[in-house]
Design an enzyme around this catalytic site. Structure first.
Site, PDB file in Angstrom:
ATOM      1  N   ARG A  79      21.414  42.892  77.561  1.00 46.66           N
ATOM      2  CA  ARG A  79      21.882  41.838  76.650  1.00 46.66           C
ATOM      3  C   ARG A  79      21.880  40.501  77.373  1.00 46.66           C
ATOM      4  NH1 ARG A  79      27.379  43.053  73.686  1.00 46.66           N
ATOM      5  NH2 ARG A  79      26.816  41.206  72.486  1.00 46.66           N
ATOM      6  N   CYS A 135      31.903  37.232  77.571  1.00 45.56           N
ATOM      7  CA  CYS A 135      31.162  38.432  77.160  1.00 45.56           C
ATOM      8  C   CYS A 135      30.564  38.107  75.801  1.00 45.56           C
ATOM      9  CB  CYS A 135      32.090  39.651  77.123  1.00 45.56           C
ATOM     10  SG  CYS A 135      33.543  39.424  76.055  1.00 45.56           S
TER      11      CYS A 135
END
Length: 282
Positions: A182, A238
């Site tokens: 990611r 995050c």
């Protein structure tokens, strides 16, 4: 430097104190994409005396144009919700989940942010508690609401403006806590755009735990962040400000003193079309 964990407690520690009156045990189990599953699991079985706190209903505000997928509620709202769960500034709070500590760490971070000192995360999750034969119950505790007097530590939180400054001029380390693929922008299961904030380094949050699910020691956490300045500003993010919190906890265990959370994280960053995006390795 201490090698004693400050914020993580063992199952044995909790068992020995299970019925101490100032202890509030909080079940934070939650699965992204299955918002009812945590409450259902709690209703079925939980640690005796535990109250349930929901990531989306209690620890997040409604989603808006900006602020990310799990925006932090304002201080008054958070304080009211904590008080309703029976948590006061005098409580010792132990949070647990079954998600590797990510949800429990969000509650730990919120409590610390609101000025609460005695907040802890249970070493392993509910499954480990059950596996080792520790007591469970389906009985719901009687919660006596109280007042949580918040005195927010605003230095623990940054918004998009500060992150933009760091991207433009440096002055802080940016840590991306998501999985490497990611971070590199190869996959993006949750957000509209893939990639990372330019200049950020990748330290996946789950590496704060050992193979068996226990948290690494302060010394082992220091090894994960060995190249970072101990007193320099570190901003952790995050996808939505949840799985960054175990990294904040790990950094604090490792002795870093100037650690901040970018509350909205990646999902907030990409809500501004003008913000730059990086892909690949830095």
């Amino acid at each position: 430097m201490s090698n004693q964990q400050q914020y993580v407690v063992s199952k044995k520690w909790l068992l020995a104190r299970l019925y101490e009156p100032d202890l509030v045990i909080v079940d934070c189990r939650f699965q992204l994409g299955k918002p009812a599953s945590g409450q259902e699991a709690y209703t079925e079985s939980h640690i005796p005396r535990a109250v349930y706190v929901d990531l989306e209903r209690d620890l997040s505000a409604p989603i808006g144009e900006h602020g990310g997928r799990h925006p932090l509620p304002d201080v008054e709202t958070l304080a009211e919700r904590l008080g309703r769960a029976g948590i006061s500034r005098e409580s010792r709070v132990v949070a647990y989940d079954d998600q590797g500590g990510a949800m429990a760490s969000r509650l730990w971070w919120v409590l610390r942010y609101l000025g609460h000192e005695q907040a802890y995360v249970l070493e392993e999750g509910f499954s480990a508690w059950v596996r080792d034969g520790y007591p469970t119950t389906a009985e719901q505790p009687v919660v006596i609401p109280t007042t949580f007097a918040a005195s927010p530590r605003t230095v623990m939180l940054v918004g998009v403006e500060r992150v933009r400054e760091v991207v433009a001029r440096g002055g802080a380390v940016l840590i991306d806590s998501r999985d490497p693929e990611r971070y590199r922008g190869e996959v993006e299961p949750l957000d509209r755009k893939a990639g990372h904030i330019p200049g950020a380094i990748n330290r996946v949050w789950s590496a704060g735990r050992r193979e068996d699910g226990t948290w690494k020691s302060p010394e082992e956490q220091r090894a994960r962040f060995a190249e970072l300045p101990q007193d320099g500003e570190i901003i952790v993010y995050c996808g939505s400000g949840v799985t960054a919190t175990p990294n904040v906890l790990a950094l604090q265990e490792a002795g870093f003193t100037n650690v901040k959370l970018y509350g909205g994280s990646w999902s907030d960053w990409i809500s501004y079309s003008e913000n730059p995006i990086a892909t690949g390795e830095e």
